[in-house]
Design a protein around this motif. Structure first.
Motif, short mmCIF file in Angstrom:
data_model
loop_
_atom_site.label_atom_id
_atom_site.label_comp_id
_atom_site.label_asym_id
_atom_site.label_seq_id
_atom_site.Cartn_x
_atom_site.Cartn_y
_atom_site.Cartn_z
N THR B 191 0.83 -1.21 0.00
CA THR B 191 0.00 0.00 0.00
C THR B 191 0.87 1.25 0.00
N GLU B 192 1.73 1.38 -1.03
CA GLU B 192 2.62 2.54 -1.09
C GLU B 192 1.92 3.70 -1.82
N LEU B 193 2.70 4.72 -2.19
CA LEU B 193 2.10 5.97 -2.67
C LEU B 193 1.27 5.80 -3.95
N THR B 194 1.82 5.10 -4.93
CA THR B 194 1.07 4.92 -6.18
C THR B 194 -0.17 4.07 -5.96
N PHE B 195 -0.06 3.09 -5.06
CA PHE B 195 -1.24 2.30 -4.70
C PHE B 195 -2.33 3.22 -4.16
N GLN B 196 -1.97 4.10 -3.23
CA GLN B 196 -2.96 4.99 -2.63
C GLN B 196 -3.57 5.90 -3.69
N MET B 197 -2.74 6.33 -4.66
CA MET B 197 -3.26 7.16 -5.74
C MET B 197 -4.32 6.39 -6.53
N LYS B 198 -4.00 5.12 -6.85
CA LYS B 198 -4.97 4.31 -7.59
C LYS B 198 -6.22 4.07 -6.77
N GLN B 199 -6.02 3.88 -5.48
CA GLN B 199 -7.15 3.60 -4.59
C GLN B 199 -8.08 4.82 -4.54
N ILE B 200 -7.50 6.01 -4.38
CA ILE B 200 -8.34 7.21 -4.28
C ILE B 200 -9.03 7.50 -5.61
N THR B 201 -8.29 7.41 -6.72
CA THR B 201 -8.88 7.76 -8.02
C THR B 201 -9.75 6.65 -8.57
N GLY B 202 -9.82 5.52 -7.87
CA GLY B 202 -10.72 4.44 -8.29
C GLY B 202 -12.14 4.77 -7.89
N ASP B 203 -12.80 3.85 -7.22
CA ASP B 203 -14.21 4.08 -6.89
C ASP B 203 -14.42 5.02 -5.72
N TYR B 204 -13.36 5.29 -4.93
CA TYR B 204 -13.57 6.15 -3.77
C TYR B 204 -13.87 7.58 -4.19
N ALA B 205 -12.97 8.20 -4.95
CA ALA B 205 -13.18 9.58 -5.40
C ALA B 205 -12.85 9.65 -6.88
N PRO B 206 -13.69 9.04 -7.74
CA PRO B 206 -13.34 8.92 -9.15
C PRO B 206 -13.45 10.23 -9.92
N SER B 207 -13.98 11.29 -9.27
CA SER B 207 -14.30 12.46 -10.08
C SER B 207 -13.13 13.43 -10.27
N ASN B 208 -12.07 13.34 -9.50
CA ASN B 208 -10.97 14.29 -9.69
C ASN B 208 -9.60 13.63 -9.77
N PRO B 209 -9.43 12.69 -10.72
CA PRO B 209 -8.16 11.97 -10.79
C PRO B 209 -6.97 12.86 -11.14
N ILE B 210 -7.20 13.90 -11.96
CA ILE B 210 -6.07 14.71 -12.43
C ILE B 210 -5.39 15.40 -11.25
N GLU B 211 -6.20 15.92 -10.31
CA GLU B 211 -5.63 16.63 -9.16
C GLU B 211 -4.81 15.67 -8.29
N VAL B 212 -5.38 14.48 -8.02
CA VAL B 212 -4.68 13.53 -7.14
C VAL B 212 -3.36 13.09 -7.79
N MET B 213 -3.42 12.78 -9.10
CA MET B 213 -2.20 12.34 -9.79
C MET B 213 -1.14 13.44 -9.78
N THR B 214 -1.56 14.68 -9.93
CA THR B 214 -0.60 15.79 -9.92
C THR B 214 0.07 15.88 -8.55
N LEU B 215 -0.72 15.81 -7.49
CA LEU B 215 -0.14 15.90 -6.14
C LEU B 215 0.84 14.76 -5.88
N VAL B 216 0.47 13.55 -6.31
CA VAL B 216 1.36 12.41 -6.10
C VAL B 216 2.66 12.61 -6.88
N SER B 217 2.55 13.13 -8.10
CA SER B 217 3.77 13.40 -8.88
C SER B 217 4.66 14.38 -8.14
N LEU B 218 4.05 15.42 -7.55
CA LEU B 218 4.85 16.40 -6.82
C LEU B 218 5.52 15.77 -5.61
N LEU B 219 4.84 14.83 -4.95
CA LEU B 219 5.44 14.15 -3.80
C LEU B 219 6.67 13.37 -4.24
N TYR B 220 6.54 12.60 -5.34
CA TYR B 220 7.69 11.85 -5.85
C TYR B 220 8.83 12.80 -6.20
#
Lengths: 298, 248
Positions: B191-220
């Motif tokens: 359950t590392e960072l990219t996993f959490q990104m996939k988890q959030i942008t999946g069925d949990y909060a599918p409506s704003n994937p671009i924002e979550v992916m951008t934040l994760v990229s900035l963390l990396y």
């Protein structure tokens, strides 16, 4: 130093101008289709039996059949018999961005109509109701959630199955070990190899894996329905004219009973590519959804 | 032309029907990413240095072992290696061991990811250490031996101190890579960072994937940049005036 700063400024303003242009509103879908002469249809590649590729790499399935009916009506309404259909593959991660940016006009897959998704997109009336249940190895005693105490349950990344258990875990004070797999096939493998005791997912997907297993008798779908999820055909938000075409087509199929034949074809008969029969009779929830069509999300 | 509704606040929202927030998922994911990468780096650096040295030894069998290791682990994609360690190996070993690996091993996903990633990266570190040693003038080794040092002492006191200094820049890249490569561990359910990104942008909060992916990229990006700065600091501190990386 100055050049560095200029470059950074240029890069930042580039990002923001993209964001700004993305705010432009789009034409209503029917007008867009009329102007371009093309309807862009999003489909899945392995969402059996809803929307998947056959051995000729052509998308087929229950949702595709329903969408073809919608397209026929669009042709009639716009009086464009030679309307071109452009098929665009989408994934669970790309379907919403591709819908909002106009790459696809209609998504024909197996998307749950959820309130979360309704923030970005709209759905036609529910075409399927997916009960969520548990897949286990045959012989495992799992009649109720209590029997999960101390067991490992696998959730596919990106689905909310872990929450279903977590929610119940609180009430029932049971201790479940959540493990994760990257896709449904791997979740199934986790149960097959004994890393997990149960796989919580939409019954229809579980049935597909059992049907395709080496020994379908080794597995069973057990336990109560943990949740029922309505699947819907996805379209853009705030587009009443196009939504009416979609809903009217589907309601017509439900009223005339034609949708039952389409259901029969995909859920109760052998389907390509391996001629496997999912043998999944219509649930009471689905019958209700056909008698009282609704686009309510969960 | 897009109807996408931007919402950068998505990450501060509460997970429906729970007491958690999405940013907590990302922080927990970042924690696992860092823990996995650092633990794997320890294995990679120790084993990689050993293998790298083996490849430069005069003994044929020893250098063959080094070469075989490097070619085996470097030529199989990381994702396949992790998959083999996690799903295939437990089926090949005796049932008792296999069952232990599947059920009782502590943190099975984390342990497998650390070893898989560490062994893979060791092959790459080995090549860099070997390059560092081979870059040194041959006279250095001969001088060491002529002084009466054993081969081991020559490596320890003459060759390796210079070789490691030379390869700090490529090792920095490898150290940054191990953080980014740790994302591959999501295939075995870590359950590392990219996993959490996939988890959030999946069925949990599918409506704003671009924002979550951008934040994760900035963390990396910020993790990799920090590693880069730390390594630059080490490079500066370990400089030997008058020698290769001590110049400038």
């Amino acid at each position: 130093m100055f050049r560095k700063a200029t470059l950074i400024m240029a890069a930042i303003s580039g990002v923001f101008s993209v964001a700004a242009s993305a705010e432009d509103t789009t034409l209503p879908t029917l007008q867009k289709i009329k102007a371009s002469g093309i309807i862009n249809v999003g489909h899945r590649e392995s969402s059996i039996p809803f929307s998947y590729l056959d051995d000729k790499q052509k998308p087929i399935g229950y949702s595709m059949d329903l969408c073809n009916k919608i397209i026929e009506n669009v042709k009639k309404d716009l009086n464009m018999p030679s309307l071109k259909v452009n098929l665009v593959p989408v994934t669970s991660a790309t379907r919403i961005p591709l819908m909002t940016n106009g790459t696809v006009d209609l998504e024909c897959g197996s998307t749950t109509n959820s309130m979360e998704r309704q923030k970005q997109v709209a759905f036609g009336v529910a075409t399927y109701v997916a009960p969520v249940r548990m897949l286990v190895k045959a012989g495992t005693k799992l009649d109720s959630l209590d029997d999960l105490n101390g067991k490992a349950v696998v959730t596919t990344t990106g689905t909310t199955s872990d929450q279903l258990i977590r929610k119940n875990e609180k009430g029932m004070n049971i201790d479940v070990k959540n493990v994760y797999a990257k896709d449904h096939a791997e979740s199934f493998l986790m149960v097959e190899t004994g890393r997990a005791d149960a796989f919580v997912m939409d019954e229809i997907l579980l049935a597909g894996f059992i049907a395709n297993a080496k020994n379908p008798k080794d597995f069973a779908i057990v336990g109560p329905t943990l949740r029922a999820e309505p699947y819907g055909i996805m379209l853009r938000k705030d587009d009443p004219a196009f939504k009416k075409v979609v809903d009217d087509t589907l309601k017509g199929l439900m009223k005339s009973g034609e949708i039952n034949k389409i259901y029969q074809k995909w859920f109760l008969s052998p389907i390509p590519p391996k001629n496997i029969n999912l043998s999944l009779p219509m649930s009471q929830e689905l019958k209700n959804a056909f008698t009282n069509p609704s686009d309510k999300g969960v | 032309m897009s109807t996408y509704q931007w919402d950068w606040g998505i990450i501060l929202q509460q997970v429906p029907e729970s007491e958690e927030f999405y940013y907590q998922w990302l922080i927990s994911g970042l924690g696992w990413t860092i823990a996995t990468a650092l633990s794997a780096w320890v294995i990679a650096l120790l084993l990689g240095s050993l293998i790298g040295v083996l490849r430069t030894l005069p003994s044929r069998p020893l250098s063959f072992i080094g070469t075989a290791y490097v070619e085996l682990f470097r030529n199989i994609p990381l994702i396949v290696q992790l998959f083999i360690w996690f799903f295939v190996v437990p089926e090949l070993v005796p049932t008792v061991v296999g069952d232990w690996m599947k059920r009782d091993m502590p943190l099975p996903e984390f342990t497998t990811a650390v070893f898989g990633l560490g062994l893979f990266t060791a092959a790459r570190v080995a090549e860099q250490v070997r390059t560092g040693i081979l870059t040194l003038p041959r006279g250095q080794k001969n001088a060491g031996l002529a002084l009466g040092l054993t081969l081991g002492q020559t490596y320890r006191h003459v060759l390796l101190p210079m070789a490691f200094r030379i390869v700090i820049p490529p090792l920095t890249s490898e150290f940054m890579n191990i953080f980014k490569n740790s994302a591959v561990a999501l295939v075995i359910g870590l359950t590392e960072l990219t996993f959490q990104m996939k988890q959030i942008t999946g069925d949990y909060a599918p409506s704003n994937p671009i924002e979550v992916m951008t934040l994760v990229s900035l963390l990396y990006l910020s993790v990799a940049l920090s590693v880069n700065r730390i390594m630059a600091f080490i490079e500066k501190k370990s400089r030997v005036p008058g020698y290769i990386s001590g110049g400038k």
